[in-house]
Design a protein around this motif. Structure first.
Motif, short mmCIF file in Angstrom:
data_model
loop_
_atom_site.label_atom_id
_atom_site.label_comp_id
_atom_site.label_asym_id
_atom_site.label_seq_id
_atom_site.Cartn_x
_atom_site.Cartn_y
_atom_site.Cartn_z
N ALA A 162 7.51 -4.05 0.71
CA ALA A 162 8.35 -2.81 0.73
C ALA A 162 8.29 -2.36 -0.78
N LEU A 163 8.81 -3.31 -1.57
CA LEU A 163 8.85 -3.01 -3.20
C LEU A 163 7.71 -2.30 -3.65
N LEU A 164 6.65 -2.83 -3.24
CA LEU A 164 5.10 -2.48 -3.91
C LEU A 164 4.90 -1.09 -3.22
N THR A 165 5.42 -0.77 -1.99
CA THR A 165 5.42 0.40 -1.74
C THR A 165 6.04 1.63 -2.24
N ILE A 166 7.02 1.17 -2.68
CA ILE A 166 7.90 2.08 -3.56
C ILE A 166 7.10 2.59 -4.74
N VAL A 167 6.54 1.60 -5.20
CA VAL A 167 5.66 1.73 -6.82
C VAL A 167 4.63 2.94 -6.22
N LEU A 168 3.95 2.39 -5.40
CA LEU A 168 2.66 3.17 -4.87
C LEU A 168 3.08 4.72 -4.54
N VAL A 169 4.45 4.91 -3.82
CA VAL A 169 4.59 6.14 -3.34
C VAL A 169 5.04 6.87 -4.68
N LEU A 170 5.84 6.52 -5.57
CA LEU A 170 6.24 7.26 -6.91
C LEU A 170 5.00 7.66 -7.63
N ALA A 171 3.79 6.58 -7.73
CA ALA A 171 2.56 6.89 -8.54
C ALA A 171 1.88 7.80 -7.93
N PHE A 172 1.64 8.00 -6.60
CA PHE A 172 0.41 8.78 -6.06
C PHE A 172 0.85 9.72 -4.85
N ALA A 215 -2.95 8.94 -2.18
CA ALA A 215 -1.63 9.30 -1.64
C ALA A 215 -1.53 8.80 -0.18
N VAL A 216 -2.43 8.73 0.69
CA VAL A 216 -2.62 8.20 2.14
C VAL A 216 -2.54 6.72 1.92
N LEU A 217 -3.23 6.01 1.17
CA LEU A 217 -3.14 4.89 0.94
C LEU A 217 -1.72 4.07 0.76
N ALA A 218 -1.05 4.96 -0.30
CA ALA A 218 0.46 4.54 -0.74
C ALA A 218 1.21 4.59 0.67
N LEU A 219 1.00 5.73 1.38
CA LEU A 219 1.76 6.03 2.77
C LEU A 219 1.54 4.66 3.72
N ALA A 220 0.08 4.40 3.77
CA ALA A 220 -0.38 3.36 4.81
C ALA A 220 0.21 1.90 4.32
N VAL A 221 0.48 1.83 2.86
CA VAL A 221 0.95 0.56 2.71
C VAL A 221 2.41 0.31 3.21
N GLY A 222 3.28 1.14 3.15
CA GLY A 222 4.37 1.12 3.66
C GLY A 222 4.48 0.86 5.22
N GLY A 223 3.32 1.33 6.03
CA GLY A 223 3.25 1.00 7.43
C GLY A 223 2.85 -0.35 7.35
N PHE A 224 1.89 -0.92 6.48
CA PHE A 224 1.64 -2.43 6.36
C PHE A 224 3.02 -3.35 6.31
N ALA A 225 3.79 -2.94 5.47
CA ALA A 225 5.10 -3.63 5.15
C ALA A 225 5.82 -3.67 6.41
N ILE A 226 5.85 -2.67 7.19
CA ILE A 226 6.79 -2.49 8.41
C ILE A 226 6.18 -3.26 9.41
N GLY A 227 4.61 -2.98 9.72
CA GLY A 227 4.17 -3.47 10.65
C GLY A 227 3.93 -5.22 10.76
N THR A 228 3.97 -5.75 9.23
CA THR A 228 4.02 -7.20 9.17
C THR A 228 5.46 -7.98 9.52
N THR A 229 6.30 -7.03 9.22
CA THR A 229 7.79 -7.90 9.35
C THR A 229 8.09 -7.59 10.94
N GLU A 230 7.60 -6.27 11.69
CA GLU A 230 7.98 -6.17 13.11
C GLU A 230 7.15 -7.11 13.93
N PHE A 231 5.83 -7.41 13.61
CA PHE A 231 5.06 -8.20 14.40
C PHE A 231 5.23 -9.74 14.21
N VAL A 232 5.48 -10.12 12.99
CA VAL A 232 5.46 -11.42 12.70
C VAL A 232 6.46 -12.28 13.28
N THR A 233 7.36 -11.68 13.81
CA THR A 233 8.79 -12.28 14.71
C THR A 233 7.96 -12.77 15.81
#
Length: 405
Positions: A187-197, A24-42
């Motif tokens: 971000a789409l992967l995060t949706i799948v993981l959150v629904l699953a776990f 469950a925490v991993l699924a939540l963290a993947v969302g943070g991974f998506a957000i962090g990647t797009t925020e800082f890659v700029t």
């Protein structure tokens, strides 16, 4: 100084076994991974973005500020309406919006459209981290609350170890738009993981946006804590926003070395976030105070070392390691002083930190445009860190007087 556990009227969360908790925490963290990647890659692709949309690099830096302002605007609005919503469904909706706005960023044809798209992309950021932190904290034993929140924030940190260098490399090779397409997919992967776990967690039926806002914003410690984050954390973004050109034009290294420095930023975030979880058990407030002092010192070191090539690398690591201690413990501090307004309290930290993002990027661009060079944002950062420490001391004094009275 110690902090008290936050009062909360939040609904009970289903207890999870060890493996289910980790997933469950991993699924939540993947969302943070998506957000962090797009925020800082700029920041890593800022020269390419500036060239692609036909503006100067300091002006392109306003795109970073637009994202940050989106976070600041989005947190109170979304939190105002979200307190009663089921939390898993809310997480899915926020991440779906994030995926769509990343696609819009990739499709932007000019400065105005990209700036607006980045503003929209920032809207779900703080609300996602706030709700994810609440869910993670509710799944953990009370004594491990800090570690649970830090685990969610590790997604943001690992984004800077893996996601940002990879997306920067992709953006340099395939064009900056490809980086935003990549983060939309995560971000789409995060949706799948959150629904699953992630277990179904109801919202707080007794909460209302008006009630939470009145409870939250009436507290002096809330305002002082947010101000400490908005000012004290700005130095990191003053430096980070222009790191690509600092590496090439000041340190004298090649464009291909920029992802290595982004990796150092990311490794520093991982180390700092892990350490923050441990320090929280010692003292949330003292961790904030010492990280603010350390940040001011390391900014001055950055200014001194910047022209000396690879010697800059460990300094970059140190900046985000110290900054990540500040981020995680600000999150916990704000949840502690929020009273019953836990949804708003968990989310508003990210509004404060992205105010720091906007402030740091803007002030950094300002001193560069004034002709002081790409080292000068580090001096701006040192000044902001000192101001942040001053606000924390004000907060401590105010709390002590309130307790005494």
């Amino acid at each position: 100084m110690t902090t008290t556990a936050p009062a909360t009227t939040a609904p009970p969360t289903p207890e999870l076994g060890g493996r289910r908790f980790v997933l469950a925490v991993l699924a939540l963290a993947v969302g943070g991974f998506a957000i962090g990647t797009t925020e800082f890659v700029t920041m890593g692709l800022l020269p390419q973005i500036a060239e692609g949309i036909g503006v100067s690099e300091p002006k392109a830096g306003h795109v970073i500020s637009a994202y940050a302002l989106g976070v600041v605007v989005g947190v109170p609005i979304l939190s105002f309406f979200a307190a009663r919503l089921p939390r898993r469904g809310l997480l899915v909706g926020l991440m779906a919006a994030y995926a769509v706005f990343n696609l819009l960023s990739a499709a932007a044809t000019g400065y105005g459209m990209l700036t607006f798209a980045r503003f929209l992309d920032g809207l779900p950021h703080g609300a996602y981290f706030g709700v994810a932190s609440l869910v993670a904290a509710s799944l953990a034993e009370p004594r491990h609350r800090g570690r649970a929140v830090a685990s969610v924030m590790l997604g943001l940190s690992f984004a800077n170890v893996v996601g940002v260098p990879a997306a920067t490399w992709v953006g340099q090779g395939l064009g900056w738009r490809a980086a935003y397409l990549m983060t939309s997919g995560i971000a789409l992967l995060t949706i799948v993981l959150v629904l699953a776990f992630v277990p179904s967690v109801p919202g707080d039926k007794e909460a209302t946006g008006r009630k939470e806002a009145r409870e939250f914003f009436a507290r002096r410690q809330v305002w002082l804590t947010m101000a400490a984050g908005a000012v004290g954390f700005g130095g990191l973004f003053a430096v980070y926003s222009y790191i690509a050109t600092t590496v090439t034009d000041v340190a004298g290294l090649g464009e291909g070395d920029v992802p290595i420095f982004l990796l150092a930023f990311g490794l520093g975030m991982v180390a700092g976030t892990w350490l923050a979880g441990e320090l929280a058990a010692w003292s949330v407030f003292r961790s904030l105070l010492w990280s603010g002092i350390g940040s001011a010192v390391v900014m001055l070191v950055f200014w001194a070392v910047a022209p000396h090539g690879w010697f800059l690398l460990p300094v970059v690591f140190s900046i985000t390691a110290i900054g990540s201690i500040l981020v995680t413990n600000l999150q916990l501090r704000l949840m502690d002083v929020a009273g019953d307004a836990v949804t708003l309290g968990a989310a508003m930290n990210h509004a404060a930190l992205n105010t720091a993002n906007a402030l740091g990027a803007w002030l950094g661009g300002l001193v560069i445009a004034a002709g002081y060079g790409y080292r000068s944002p580090a001096l701006v950062g040192a000044g902001l860190s000192v101001l942040g420490v001053g606000i924390l001391l004000w907060s401590a004094l105010s709390e002590r007087r309130s307790t005494a009275s």
